[in-house]
Design a protein around this motif. Structure first.
Motif, short mmCIF file in Angstrom:
data_model
loop_
_atom_site.label_atom_id
_atom_site.label_comp_id
_atom_site.label_asym_id
_atom_site.label_seq_id
_atom_site.Cartn_x
_atom_site.Cartn_y
_atom_site.Cartn_z
N GLU A 80 11.84 -33.18 -32.08
CA GLU A 80 11.84 -34.47 -31.38
C GLU A 80 12.78 -35.43 -32.11
O GLU A 80 12.68 -35.59 -33.33
CB GLU A 80 10.41 -35.04 -31.38
CG GLU A 80 10.30 -36.40 -30.69
CD GLU A 80 8.88 -36.97 -30.75
OE1 GLU A 80 7.95 -36.26 -31.16
OE2 GLU A 80 8.72 -38.15 -30.39
N LYS A 103 17.41 -44.05 -33.75
CA LYS A 103 17.04 -45.13 -34.65
C LYS A 103 17.58 -44.88 -36.06
O LYS A 103 18.08 -45.79 -36.71
CB LYS A 103 15.50 -45.25 -34.68
CG LYS A 103 14.98 -46.65 -34.91
CD LYS A 103 13.46 -46.70 -34.83
CE LYS A 103 12.92 -47.78 -35.75
NZ LYS A 103 11.48 -47.66 -35.97
N GLN A 104 17.47 -43.64 -36.53
CA GLN A 104 17.90 -43.38 -37.89
C GLN A 104 19.32 -42.81 -38.00
O GLN A 104 19.98 -43.03 -39.01
CB GLN A 104 16.92 -42.47 -38.63
CG GLN A 104 16.74 -41.08 -38.06
CD GLN A 104 15.59 -40.34 -38.71
OE1 GLN A 104 15.51 -40.24 -39.92
NE2 GLN A 104 14.68 -39.83 -37.90
N CYS A 297 23.91 -29.92 -45.44
CA CYS A 297 22.89 -30.60 -44.67
C CYS A 297 23.55 -31.74 -43.88
O CYS A 297 23.94 -32.74 -44.46
CB CYS A 297 21.81 -31.14 -45.61
SG CYS A 297 20.48 -31.98 -44.76
N LEU A 302 19.22 -31.54 -38.17
CA LEU A 302 17.87 -31.07 -38.49
C LEU A 302 17.84 -29.57 -38.77
O LEU A 302 16.83 -28.90 -38.56
CB LEU A 302 16.87 -31.45 -37.39
CG LEU A 302 16.82 -32.94 -36.99
CD1 LEU A 302 15.67 -33.21 -36.04
CD2 LEU A 302 16.72 -33.85 -38.20
N ASP B 75 7.50 -40.46 -39.58
CA ASP B 75 7.57 -41.46 -38.51
C ASP B 75 6.97 -40.96 -37.20
O ASP B 75 7.22 -41.53 -36.13
CB ASP B 75 9.02 -41.98 -38.33
CG ASP B 75 9.94 -40.93 -37.71
OD1 ASP B 75 9.57 -39.74 -37.70
OD2 ASP B 75 11.03 -41.30 -37.24
N ARG B 77 7.17 -38.00 -35.41
CA ARG B 77 7.81 -37.13 -34.43
C ARG B 77 7.34 -35.70 -34.63
O ARG B 77 6.93 -35.30 -35.71
CB ARG B 77 9.34 -37.21 -34.56
CG ARG B 77 9.93 -38.53 -34.08
CD ARG B 77 11.42 -38.63 -34.39
NE ARG B 77 11.67 -38.60 -35.82
CZ ARG B 77 12.23 -37.59 -36.46
NH1 ARG B 77 12.64 -36.53 -35.81
NH2 ARG B 77 12.41 -37.65 -37.77
N VAL B 269 13.14 -43.89 -43.29
CA VAL B 269 13.92 -45.08 -42.95
C VAL B 269 13.41 -45.77 -41.68
O VAL B 269 13.59 -46.97 -41.51
CB VAL B 269 15.43 -44.70 -42.85
CG1 VAL B 269 15.71 -43.91 -41.58
CG2 VAL B 269 16.31 -45.90 -42.96
N ASN B 270 12.73 -45.01 -40.81
CA ASN B 270 12.24 -45.60 -39.56
C ASN B 270 10.99 -46.46 -39.73
O ASN B 270 10.67 -47.26 -38.85
CB ASN B 270 11.95 -44.51 -38.53
CG ASN B 270 13.20 -44.11 -37.76
OD1 ASN B 270 14.24 -44.75 -37.88
ND2 ASN B 270 13.09 -43.05 -36.98
N THR B 272 10.14 -49.25 -40.90
CA THR B 272 10.73 -50.48 -41.43
C THR B 272 9.66 -51.48 -41.88
O THR B 272 9.86 -52.19 -42.86
CB THR B 272 11.63 -51.14 -40.36
OG1 THR B 272 10.92 -51.15 -39.12
CG2 THR B 272 12.90 -50.35 -40.17
N CYS B 297 19.57 -38.17 -47.22
CA CYS B 297 19.14 -37.07 -46.35
C CYS B 297 18.56 -35.96 -47.22
O CYS B 297 19.29 -35.28 -47.93
CB CYS B 297 20.34 -36.56 -45.56
SG CYS B 297 19.92 -35.23 -44.43
N VAL B 298 17.24 -35.82 -47.21
CA VAL B 298 16.56 -34.74 -47.95
C VAL B 298 16.37 -33.59 -46.94
O VAL B 298 15.66 -33.76 -45.95
CB VAL B 298 15.20 -35.21 -48.49
CG1 VAL B 298 14.52 -34.08 -49.26
CG2 VAL B 298 15.36 -36.44 -49.36
N PRO B 299 17.05 -32.45 -47.18
CA PRO B 299 17.13 -31.44 -46.13
C PRO B 299 15.82 -31.09 -45.43
O PRO B 299 15.75 -31.12 -44.21
CB PRO B 299 17.71 -30.22 -46.87
CG PRO B 299 18.55 -30.83 -47.94
CD PRO B 299 17.82 -32.06 -48.38
N LEU B 302 13.71 -33.55 -42.51
CA LEU B 302 14.12 -33.76 -41.11
C LEU B 302 14.04 -35.22 -40.70
O LEU B 302 13.84 -35.55 -39.52
CB LEU B 302 13.30 -32.86 -40.16
CG LEU B 302 13.30 -31.36 -40.48
CD1 LEU B 302 12.62 -30.58 -39.36
CD2 LEU B 302 14.69 -30.82 -40.71
N GLU B 303 14.18 -36.10 -41.67
CA GLU B 303 14.31 -37.54 -41.40
C GLU B 303 14.93 -38.17 -42.65
O GLU B 303 14.79 -37.64 -43.75
CB GLU B 303 12.96 -38.19 -41.07
CG GLU B 303 11.91 -38.10 -42.15
CD GLU B 303 10.51 -38.46 -41.65
OE1 GLU B 303 10.39 -39.29 -40.74
OE2 GLU B 303 9.54 -37.91 -42.20
N LEU B 304 15.62 -39.29 -42.47
CA LEU B 304 16.28 -39.94 -43.60
C LEU B 304 15.24 -40.68 -44.44
O LEU B 304 14.27 -41.22 -43.91
CB LEU B 304 17.37 -40.89 -43.10
CG LEU B 304 18.50 -40.22 -42.31
CD1 LEU B 304 19.48 -41.26 -41.78
CD2 LEU B 304 19.24 -39.20 -43.18
#
Lengths: 316, 316
Positions: A80, A103-104, A297, A302, B75, B77, B269-270, B272, B297-299, B302-304
């Protein structure tokens, strides 16, 4: 009549019911069980549904909406995205051009449903330029593809002699317009003009351009292939894709200096069979080559991505 | 009787049917429509189902199995991981310790359901050490938490004077055993002994240790807080979490040299609002501080992710 017998349930429908109708009809049953039910619908595509108990730990699906948040990765996983806005969505005579906002990850360029690049993905551009280990000063560079303008933008900063970018998708002015307006973090001002002091953008198919250069004996220090990913399918009918890929590789080697380097993206790291097939092709070129690969990466992907460096073997 | 009327469907069940039974009973209906139906079941948790038409582009769900591939991000997802093996799964008297293998990210350490780190995540360790901009040679370093051993392993390579790591979860020998056996790409041989030439690991709660150091007037060049993420909830009952977080920050500042640096992870990061609340806390410490943040970005996340550097304001 619908009766639950052990673990199966027989339905008899008074009228033909489509999937969506059925799912709506089920809501009350799941609610009775204290389950949170949520369904995401794609028009004519299908449904994704979660039914979660109180002690479940899955997020509810984001329902409907004009923006699709659920995508497959290259290795076929469901993820997602945090898409919150359709920034640009136009059908040109050639293709559908979409720019979605995450958003990110910032704006994401999508051509005919294929994710090209997000504004967060400088890591992609750096990787396909050789991960900062190359000196582009005074060099002759050829970029095949690279429509988002990221590679061109980064290389012109490094004082090259001349960068030639060949991008057929720019036949579509709407791609240029979309990118230079909404992907500016990636392309800077480099697409405002298709010609600068040290670069030119050719709106042509790269095959005839490569053939022309090869015939003229023109040679480059770097060839960067940003055209497309390694084909995923490994079935025989895809032979023509590999043929095409090898044709580009052969022509690229022909216009590459003996000590030059060829950079390209491969595929996601999990598609090991497709990557092996690609490496097999590298052993079937007109001239012997060596290669190295690096796993990178790229934030918005993702999944980890493989990049290749290819060079001609030293002449004996 | 089950009749489809416009867009709703009424079900009458001959017996109580649970969600799984219903979903199984529906398979034939979706099949009739030419839809591929796939369901993933969590015992007592819920169901995730896709119903995909031929022209759908969603991957089928991976059914059942002992390994859960579907996780929420911080976040909220839904993402699918390429988990293919449970490497370690033990209940200690203190917690559940799981190490799962991801095809692309390597082994992942999970304590009580909380993802700590994957072998692919050197980017996390680098970020929480100051992104390669610090000189650790001859320095005094305090690590709070850091159970996977990654930070300790990377810093001892840099010839520090002394690194003290305070990790209460090591009261659990099974965490040490799991990490040193299955997270060796991350921790190297640093957990084979809890004491080395330039490091020591204290198996204690960090609060009394910090209080003791503060009382003794002991000071460090670097304090690295790898304890836990910034709390996600922003409700009033979470005040105590923020209190706790501020207590650690205050004590850390007390043992930090005037020109020292404090590093910590923030959150995705999302989120906030949570990040703003954290930054608010930084304005409420016993001494004035400045801070900077970096998005990394930590592999495997799957989110910053946001990382903070905090330092004491220069004395007037």
């Amino acid at each position: 009549m619908a009766a639950a017998r052990h673990s199966t349930l027989d339905f008899m429908l008074g009228a033909k019911a489509d999937g969506e109708t059925i799912l709506k009809g089920l809501q009350s049953i799941f609610q009775e069980e204290g389950m949170t039910e949520s369904v995401h619908t794609w028009q004519d595509h299908g449904y994704l549904a979660t039914y979660i108990n109180k002690n479940g730990r899955l997020p509810p699906l984001v329902r409907g909406g004009a923006i699709d948040r659920y995508w497959p990765t290259a290795d076929g996983r469901l993820v997602e995205y945090d898409i919150d806005e359709v920034v640009y969505d136009e059908d040109s005579p050639y293709q559908n051009i979409k720019i979605l906002h995450s958003k990110q990850f910032g704006n994401i360029l999508i051509l005919n449903g294929d994710v090209n690049l997000a504004e967060s993905d400088l890591a992609y551009t750096r990787a396909i330029m050789g991960s900062g280990k190359e000196d582009y000063t005074g060099k002759d560079v050829l970029i095949l593809g690279g429509g988002d303008g990221g590679i061109l933008c980064e290389i012109v900063k490094l004082k090259p002699k001349m960068v030639t970018m060949v991008e057929i998708s720019f036949i579509d002015q709407m791609v240029i317009d979309g990118c230079k307006k909404y992907m500016r973090k990636t392309c800077g001002d480099v697409l405002d003009n298709l010609k600068g002091d040290c670069y030119q953008v050719l709106i042509e198919d790269c095959i005839p351009v490569l053939k022309r250069y090869a015939k003229e004996g023109r040679e480059f220090d770097y060839v960067i292939n940003d055209l497309t990913a390694v084909p995923i399918s490994t079935s025989p009918e895809e032979d023509s894709t590999w043929e095409f890929l090898r044709l580009i590789l052969d022509l690229s080697m022909k216009v590459l200096k003996q000590d030059g380097k060829y950079f390209t993206q491969g595929n996601c790291v999990n598609l090991t069979e497709a990557l092996s097939l690609y490496e097999e092709q590298l052993g079937r070129l007109y001239c012997p080559v060596d290669f190295s690969k690096e796993i990178i990466c790229v934030p918005s992907y993702l999944e980890l991505w493989v990049f290749y460096t290819v060079w001609k073997k030293a002449k004996p």
